[in-house]
Scaffold this motif. Structure first.
Motif, short mmCIF file in Angstrom:
data_model
loop_
_atom_site.label_atom_id
_atom_site.label_comp_id
_atom_site.label_asym_id
_atom_site.label_seq_id
_atom_site.Cartn_x
_atom_site.Cartn_y
_atom_site.Cartn_z
N LEU A 110 0.84 -1.19 0.00
CA LEU A 110 0.00 0.00 0.00
C LEU A 110 0.88 1.24 0.00
O LEU A 110 1.93 1.26 0.64
N ARG A 111 0.45 2.27 -0.71
CA ARG A 111 1.22 3.51 -0.80
C ARG A 111 0.38 4.67 -0.29
O ARG A 111 -0.81 4.75 -0.59
N PHE A 112 1.03 5.57 0.44
CA PHE A 112 0.34 6.69 1.07
C PHE A 112 1.11 7.98 0.75
O PHE A 112 2.22 8.17 1.25
N ARG A 113 0.52 8.83 -0.07
CA ARG A 113 1.17 10.09 -0.41
C ARG A 113 0.94 11.10 0.70
O ARG A 113 -0.19 11.33 1.14
N MET A 114 2.02 11.73 1.15
CA MET A 114 1.93 12.70 2.22
C MET A 114 1.37 14.02 1.71
O MET A 114 1.73 14.47 0.60
N PRO A 115 0.50 14.67 2.48
CA PRO A 115 -0.20 15.87 2.00
C PRO A 115 0.57 17.17 2.18
O PRO A 115 -0.02 18.25 2.08
N ASP A 116 1.88 17.10 2.46
CA ASP A 116 2.65 18.31 2.78
C ASP A 116 3.39 18.88 1.58
O ASP A 116 4.30 19.70 1.74
N LEU A 117 3.04 18.45 0.38
CA LEU A 117 3.63 18.94 -0.88
C LEU A 117 5.08 18.53 -1.07
O LEU A 117 5.76 19.01 -1.99
N SER A 118 5.58 17.63 -0.22
CA SER A 118 6.95 17.13 -0.39
C SER A 118 7.05 16.11 -1.51
O SER A 118 8.14 15.86 -2.03
N VAL A 126 11.97 12.55 0.45
CA VAL A 126 13.06 13.51 0.64
C VAL A 126 13.15 13.93 2.11
O VAL A 126 14.18 14.43 2.55
N GLU A 127 12.07 13.75 2.86
CA GLU A 127 12.06 14.04 4.29
C GLU A 127 12.22 12.72 5.05
O GLU A 127 12.17 11.63 4.45
N GLN A 128 12.37 12.81 6.38
CA GLN A 128 12.58 11.61 7.18
C GLN A 128 11.74 11.66 8.45
O GLN A 128 11.41 12.73 8.95
N TYR A 129 11.39 10.46 8.93
CA TYR A 129 10.62 10.35 10.17
C TYR A 129 11.42 10.87 11.35
O TYR A 129 12.65 10.93 11.33
N ALA A 165 -2.00 10.95 8.39
CA ALA A 165 -2.20 10.93 6.94
C ALA A 165 -2.40 9.51 6.43
O ALA A 165 -3.24 9.25 5.55
N VAL A 166 -1.64 8.57 6.98
CA VAL A 166 -1.78 7.16 6.58
C VAL A 166 -3.15 6.63 6.97
O VAL A 166 -3.85 6.00 6.17
#
Length: 338
Positions: free
Chosen positions: A56-64, A129-132, A142-143
């Motif tokens: 499953l793939r989850f696109r983050m909503p922060d425009l990254s 490009v970002e990290q947890y 978001a997930v």
């Protein structure tokens, strides 16, 4: 509710609607360190081959543009049970031994399980490009909001380990979606500042050196801004990593601010779903003081299990091959699986 000490040498806990087994270490894995490293030393893995996997793939909503990846495992005959979402710890991923262990045990009981790779971890790394970090609870939110309805119609149970457990507790305190019906946190660093100091202590020299090396390797394998690359290469300890990379990368002035804002203990009074909190008081990395000093009577939705022994996400007990924390989780889930 006072902290529950489920150990052979502790006083009997008060009556509860659960029948948690006491924790007794399995020979020869006595002591906090052997409990902590047993699965790594034995290269222990848990087979999931009998369960079909779906990515499953989850696109983050922060425009990254970052995309998180989850691995969904379903039993051969799915039942109307809550979806269990597992969240890994620092330098971990969906394939970490504790994630696979819990998934295998839960699948045997008929639960559908999703093992989440946090931002920049495991299969998510090439797509981020970002990290947890320990406080990035907005990623979990978001997930959860993107999960297909057919998976969540019986509710969601969040289960976090170590850093992931801090994220889970923080999200619950901030306010999780309504379909999150329960949660569990195992070996959470609920006081990040105290955890950082403990990790840098002399007794943890070998652990600390290895973990810092892995953190640096993980970050340098990502497309971070060039300005941070020599900074990460030069950090010498976990406090410097937080102070010189995590904090400025995410908008905080210092490691102290990052630790203060994101420690789960600040959010635990606000948790509104039943939550099992497991932590060994001999955890070599995470001091037990924050757990012992927390007023558990302030939030009856929290069920603390604080055995004297067990190490860090260890809990290898004498009464069976399944980790003790997973057996406690199954006991806790009985009421939500009816």
């Amino acid at each position: 509710m006072p902290p529950i000490l489920t150990t052979a040498d502790a006083a009997p806990p008060p009556p509860l609607p659960f029948e948690f087994p006491p924790f007794v270490p399995r020979a020869p894995w006595w002591g906090a360190d052997l409990q902590t490293v047993r699965s790594v030393l034995l290269r222990q893995t848990f087979a999931l081959e009998d369960s079909p996997e779906k990515r499953l793939r989850f696109r983050m909503p922060d425009l990254s543009g970052d995309v998180l990846h989850g691995i969904l495992n379903q039993p051969a005959e799915p039942r109307a049970l809550p979806l269990i979402v597992l969240v890994h710890g620092l330098t971990g991923c969906a394939e970490s031994h504790y994630m696979r262990a819990s998934a295998a045990i839960l699948l045997r009981r008929g639960f559908t399980v999703m093992r989440l790779n946090l931002r920049g971890a495991g299969p998510s790394r090439p797509f981020c490009v970002e990290q947890y970090h320990a406080g990035r609870s907005e990623d979990l939110l978001a997930v959860l909001t993107q999960l297909p309805g057919k998976l969540t119609r019986s509710g969601i149970v969040l289960v976090g380990y170590s850093l992931g457990a801090n994220q889970v507790l923080k999200l619950l305190g901030e306010g999780a979606p309504e379909n999150v019906i329960a949660a569990a946190a195992i070996s959470a660093p609920i006081d990040l500042a105290e955890t950082s100091r403990r990790m840098m202590s002399r007794r943890n020299y070998i652990y600390h050196r290895r973990i810092v090396a892995r953190m640096k390797e993980e970050v340098l394998g990502m497309p971070i801004p060039d300005i941070f690359r020599p900074i990460v290469q030069g950090v010498r300890n976990c406090y410097e990593f937080d102070d010189r990379f995590v904090a400025p990368r995410n908008g905080w002035k210092s490691a102290d601010e990052y630790h203060r804002v994101n420690s789960a203990v600040r959010y635990m009074n606000g948790i509104r779903v039943p939550t099992l909190v497991i932590h060994a008081l001999d955890d070599p990395w995470i001091p037990g003081d924050a757990y012992l000093n927390y007023d558990w009577t302030a939030n009856p939705r929290l069920t603390p299990l604080l055995p004297r022994r067990g190490g860090h996400v260890g809990f290898h007990g004498a009464d069976g091959p399944d980790p003790w924390h997973d057996r406690c989780l199954l006991e806790f889930l009985k009421g939500f699986a009816a």
